[in-house]
Write an enzyme that holds these catalytic residues in place. Structure first.
Site, mmCIF file in Angstrom:
data_model
loop_
_atom_site.group_PDB
_atom_site.id
_atom_site.type_symbol
_atom_site.label_atom_id
_atom_site.label_comp_id
_atom_site.label_asym_id
_atom_site.label_seq_id
_atom_site.Cartn_x
_atom_site.Cartn_y
_atom_site.Cartn_z
ATOM 1 N N HIS A 1 0.879 -1.185 0.000
ATOM 2 C CA HIS A 1 0.000 0.000 0.000
ATOM 3 C C HIS A 1 0.915 1.233 0.000
ATOM 4 O O HIS A 1 1.747 1.386 -0.889
ATOM 5 C CB HIS A 1 -0.920 -0.118 1.226
ATOM 6 C CG HIS A 1 -2.051 0.856 1.315
ATOM 7 N ND1 HIS A 1 -2.422 1.701 0.300
ATOM 8 C CD2 HIS A 1 -2.918 1.144 2.347
ATOM 9 C CE1 HIS A 1 -3.463 2.441 0.682
ATOM 10 N NE2 HIS A 1 -3.770 2.123 1.933
ATOM 11 N N HIS B 1 -2.332 -2.534 -9.565
ATOM 12 C CA HIS B 1 -3.333 -1.964 -8.662
ATOM 13 C C HIS B 1 -4.546 -2.858 -8.646
ATOM 14 O O HIS B 1 -4.891 -3.445 -9.675
ATOM 15 C CB HIS B 1 -3.732 -0.550 -9.130
ATOM 16 C CG HIS B 1 -4.302 0.274 -8.035
ATOM 17 N ND1 HIS B 1 -5.614 0.179 -7.661
ATOM 18 C CD2 HIS B 1 -3.723 1.169 -7.214
ATOM 19 C CE1 HIS B 1 -5.820 1.004 -6.653
ATOM 20 N NE2 HIS B 1 -4.687 1.619 -6.350
ATOM 21 N N ASP C 1 2.614 5.462 -6.677
ATOM 22 C CA ASP C 1 3.874 5.379 -5.931
ATOM 23 C C ASP C 1 5.099 5.272 -6.839
ATOM 24 O O ASP C 1 6.224 5.314 -6.355
ATOM 25 C CB ASP C 1 3.839 4.168 -4.979
ATOM 26 C CG ASP C 1 2.834 4.374 -3.872
ATOM 27 O OD1 ASP C 1 2.829 5.473 -3.302
ATOM 28 O OD2 ASP C 1 2.048 3.454 -3.590
HETATM 29 N N1 CMC Z 1 4.993 -6.854 -10.187
HETATM 30 C C1 CMC Z 1 4.908 -8.059 -10.810
HETATM 31 N N2 CMC Z 1 3.763 -8.754 -10.923
HETATM 32 C C2 CMC Z 1 2.663 -8.221 -10.397
HETATM 33 C C3 CMC Z 1 2.669 -6.970 -9.753
HETATM 34 C C4 CMC Z 1 3.900 -6.276 -9.655
HETATM 35 N N3 CMC Z 1 3.970 -5.095 -9.063
HETATM 36 N N4 CMC Z 1 1.420 -6.680 -9.317
HETATM 37 C C5 CMC Z 1 0.650 -7.708 -9.672
HETATM 38 N N5 CMC Z 1 1.393 -8.641 -10.332
HETATM 39 C C6 CMC Z 1 0.918 -9.895 -10.928
HETATM 40 C C7 CMC Z 1 0.574 -10.911 -9.852
HETATM 41 O O1 CMC Z 1 1.688 -11.676 -9.496
HETATM 42 C C8 CMC Z 1 -0.518 -11.701 -10.524
HETATM 43 O O2 CMC Z 1 0.097 -12.560 -11.445
HETATM 44 P P1 CMC Z 1 -0.523 -14.052 -11.709
HETATM 45 O O3 CMC Z 1 -1.879 -13.811 -12.305
HETATM 46 O O4 CMC Z 1 0.452 -14.702 -12.626
HETATM 47 O O5 CMC Z 1 -0.605 -14.702 -10.356
HETATM 48 C C9 CMC Z 1 -1.280 -10.655 -11.341
HETATM 49 O O6 CMC Z 1 -0.327 -9.615 -11.593
HETATM 50 C C10 CMC Z 1 -2.479 -10.072 -10.635
HETATM 51 O O7 CMC Z 1 -2.045 -9.462 -9.420
HETATM 52 P P2 CMC Z 1 -2.757 -9.615 -8.009
HETATM 53 O O8 CMC Z 1 -1.722 -10.077 -7.006
HETATM 54 O O9 CMC Z 1 -4.009 -10.380 -8.123
HETATM 55 O O10 CMC Z 1 -3.102 -8.099 -7.734
HETATM 56 P P3 CMC Z 1 -3.739 -7.512 -6.416
HETATM 57 O O11 CMC Z 1 -4.873 -6.687 -6.833
HETATM 58 O O12 CMC Z 1 -4.002 -8.576 -5.408
HETATM 59 O O13 CMC Z 1 -2.535 -6.617 -5.842
HETATM 60 C C11 CMC Z 1 -1.076 -4.786 -5.551
HETATM 61 C C12 CMC Z 1 -2.440 -5.252 -6.079
HETATM 62 C C13 CMC Z 1 -1.025 -3.264 -5.664
HETATM 63 C C14 CMC Z 1 -0.918 -5.192 -4.087
HETATM 64 C C15 CMC Z 1 0.029 -5.441 -6.421
HETATM 65 O O14 CMC Z 1 -0.118 -5.037 -7.768
HETATM 66 C C16 CMC Z 1 1.428 -5.089 -5.926
HETATM 67 O O15 CMC Z 1 1.929 -5.743 -5.006
HETATM 68 N N6 CMC Z 1 2.073 -4.024 -6.513
HETATM 69 C C17 CMC Z 1 3.364 -3.569 -6.041
HETATM 70 C C18 CMC Z 1 3.185 -2.725 -4.798
HETATM 71 C C19 CMC Z 1 2.623 -1.368 -5.105
HETATM 72 O O16 CMC Z 1 3.105 -0.663 -5.993
HETATM 73 N N7 CMC Z 1 1.634 -0.943 -4.301
HETATM 74 C C20 CMC Z 1 1.040 0.399 -4.415
HETATM 75 C C21 CMC Z 1 -0.379 0.346 -4.847
HETATM 76 S S1 CMC Z 1 -1.008 1.945 -5.367
HETATM 77 C C22 CMC Z 1 -0.986 2.981 -3.980
HETATM 78 C C23 CMC Z 1 -1.790 2.492 -2.860
HETATM 79 O O17 CMC Z 1 -2.981 2.273 -2.989
HETATM 80 O O18 CMC Z 1 -1.234 2.386 -1.781
#
Ligand code: CMC
Length: 422
Positions: free
Chosen positions: A263, A302, A358
């Site tokens: 986050h 996201h 971010d």
């Molecule tokens: N790098 C590589 N792969 C990713 C990333 C990433 N940053 N984000 C998602 N994926 C992949 C994930 O591994 C999954 O792949 P697969 O379908 O093969 O298993 C697919 O994309 C779908 O992702 P998810 O895990 O279902 O996505 P989520 O909605 O549960 O998670 C998130 C969202 C923001 C936690 C995640 O994208 C992440 O960890 N991003 C990096 C951290 C980040 O930048 N966070 C800030 C978010 S924006 C500001 C805020 O709101 O705080």
């Protein structure tokens, strides 16, 4: 065609027709047909937890509005305090309301001296500023016991002013304690963001010269972070606040949720990642590691945006304005190359992974002179009006306590064995 869905329980043949209202179906109607059958949705991806009039977000189209106003217009035409007023008092202020609002906030900005002497100084010298912030906000609950009167709208209004006003004071105090500089008290003559910069960076007795380009950029960053509907920290506010806990411990719980790298902690994690990559010639290797699941590309992806985060677009332009003043950030080349490679790569395209808010914010903060440990603290200052708007909205609607169900997957009934036979 009726705007509804019909659910049939195939065990009994009974059906219930559930109206579709604003894209939702009522869980109550579901429960009337299927008592004791729960939705299995651990990350609340498909669950609406609130009716809210604060923020509209269309992740597919990349749209973000606060109370109907597009984020692009708010970023260009308003200050953070105007947006804070919009969020917690429903409308943008008139010129005279803004004057009163600025005065109210400025008067509430100082914090009790005991805070500096006893609370800040109780932490280890190398304490992370987010840890200090979370604990300090919670500690504020003990300074304003009246804040527990959460059912009184006037009391809520007073606490909202206090929290928005004191957040920069606590944030700057946490920073100065870490770097061993004496605390600077808030100056009611300065605007909100100039005052924060002065509390952060003023050295000695000479007045602190605020650079207007950097001040405006930081103020705009606060606008971009001010609300984002039911994200993890705002949901924490609604869940903790629904128990009728006071606003300080409630906001502390939100700040704790924000701290995590998935986050708000992502802005610090992006900088650490860029530093780790070091040079843009290493970007391709890094992307290979991400695709192999060995790394995450921080600042990408996201839960709700499946398109470019509109805040990231604005931030990318702002970065250039800031770098014109501060000189370019050497890590910018790495960030730009990462974005270019990722946006053209099938792995990221297939999963609709775009830069989020971010991705560029850390580079801007770093160029302004903030250490990485302050990045998430800056996010928290910006998000405070949003957290409080949701807290107030929830309480003014007599919400019930948050209490989800679970699917039990543990052992079946068994007897406690004697200690010698375990
Ligand atoms: N790098 C590589 N792969 C990713 C990333 C990433 N940053 N984000 C998602 N994926 C992949 C994930 O591994 C999954 O792949 P697969 O379908 O093969 O298993 C697919 O994309 C779908 O992702 P998810 O895990 O279902 O996505 P989520 O909605 O549960 O998670 C998130 C969202 C923001 C936690 C995640 O994208 C992440 O960890 N991003 C990096 C951290 C980040 O930048 N966070 C800030 C978010 S924006 C500001 C805020 O709101 O705080």
């Amino acid at each position: 065609m009726a705007d509804s869905v019909t659910i049939t329980d195939n065990r009994t043949g009974q059906t219930v027709e559930v109206p579709l209202v604003d894209g939702t179906v009522s869980a109550k109607a579901w429960s009337s047909l299927l008592p004791g059958v729960w939705f299995d949705d651990p990350s609340f991806s498909a669950t609406s937890g609130a009716d809210s009039a604060i923020t509209f977000l269309d992740g597919g189209a990349g749209l973000l509005h606060y109370r109907g106003y597009p984020i692009e217009q708010l970023a260009e035409r308003t200050t953070f305090l105007e947006v804070a007023h919009l969020l917690v008092r429903d409308e943008l202020p008139t010129a005279s309301q803004l004057k009163d609002w600025q005065r109210e906030i400025a008067e509430a900005a100082p914090i009790h001296e005991n805070f500096h002497k006893r609370i800040f100084e109780g932490f280890r010298d190398d304490a992370h500023t987010m840890g200090v912030l979370v604990s300090s906000i919670a500690a504020m609950s003990t300074f304003w016991p009246d804040s527990k009167d959460i059912e009184n709208p006037d009391q809520r209004r007073a606490e909202i002013v206090r929290l928005i006003a004191k957040m920069p004071t606590v944030a700057a105090g946490a920073y100065r304690r870490n770097v061993g500089l004496p605390y600077v008290f808030p100056d009611p003559e300065l605007d909100y963001t100039s005052n924060f910069l002065a509390m952060m960076f003023k050295v000695g007795d000479s007045p602190y010269e605020v650079n207007p380009v950097l001040r405006d950029a930081l103020d705009m960053l606060f606008v971009l972070h001010a609300d984002h509907e039911q994200n993890c920290s705002t949901t924490a506010v609604r869940v903790v606040g629904s128990s009728h806990a006071d606003p300080y411990v409630t906001v502390a719980s939100a700040a704790a949720a924000l701290y995590g790298p998935r986050h708000g902690g992502a802005n610090e994690a992006v900088l650490r990642m860029l530093e780790g990559i070091g040079d843009y010639s290493n970007v391709d290797n890094f992307i290979t590691e991400v695709k192999a699941g060995e790394q995450k590309l921080m600042g990408f992806g996201h839960r709700v945006y499946k398109n470019y985060d509109p805040r990231a677009k604005i931030l990318k332009d702002t970065a250039h304005r800031v770098f014109d003043v501060t000189g370019t950030n050497p890590l910018l080349d790495v960030a730009l190359k990462l974005e270019e490679v990722a946006l053209a790569d099938e792995y990221f395209v297939e999963r609709s992974l775009y830069p989020n808010v971010d991705f560029y914010s850390g580079l801007i903060y770093q160029s302004m002179g903030f250490p990485a440990e302050m990045f998430t603290v800056l996010f928290a200052i910006g998000r405070t009006p949003g957290w409080l708007a949701h807290w107030d909205e929830m309480l003014s609607r007599n919400s019930r306590i948050a209490r989800p169900r679970q699917r039990y997957i543990g052992p079946a009934d068994r007897d406690v064995p004697d200690i010698d036979s375990r």
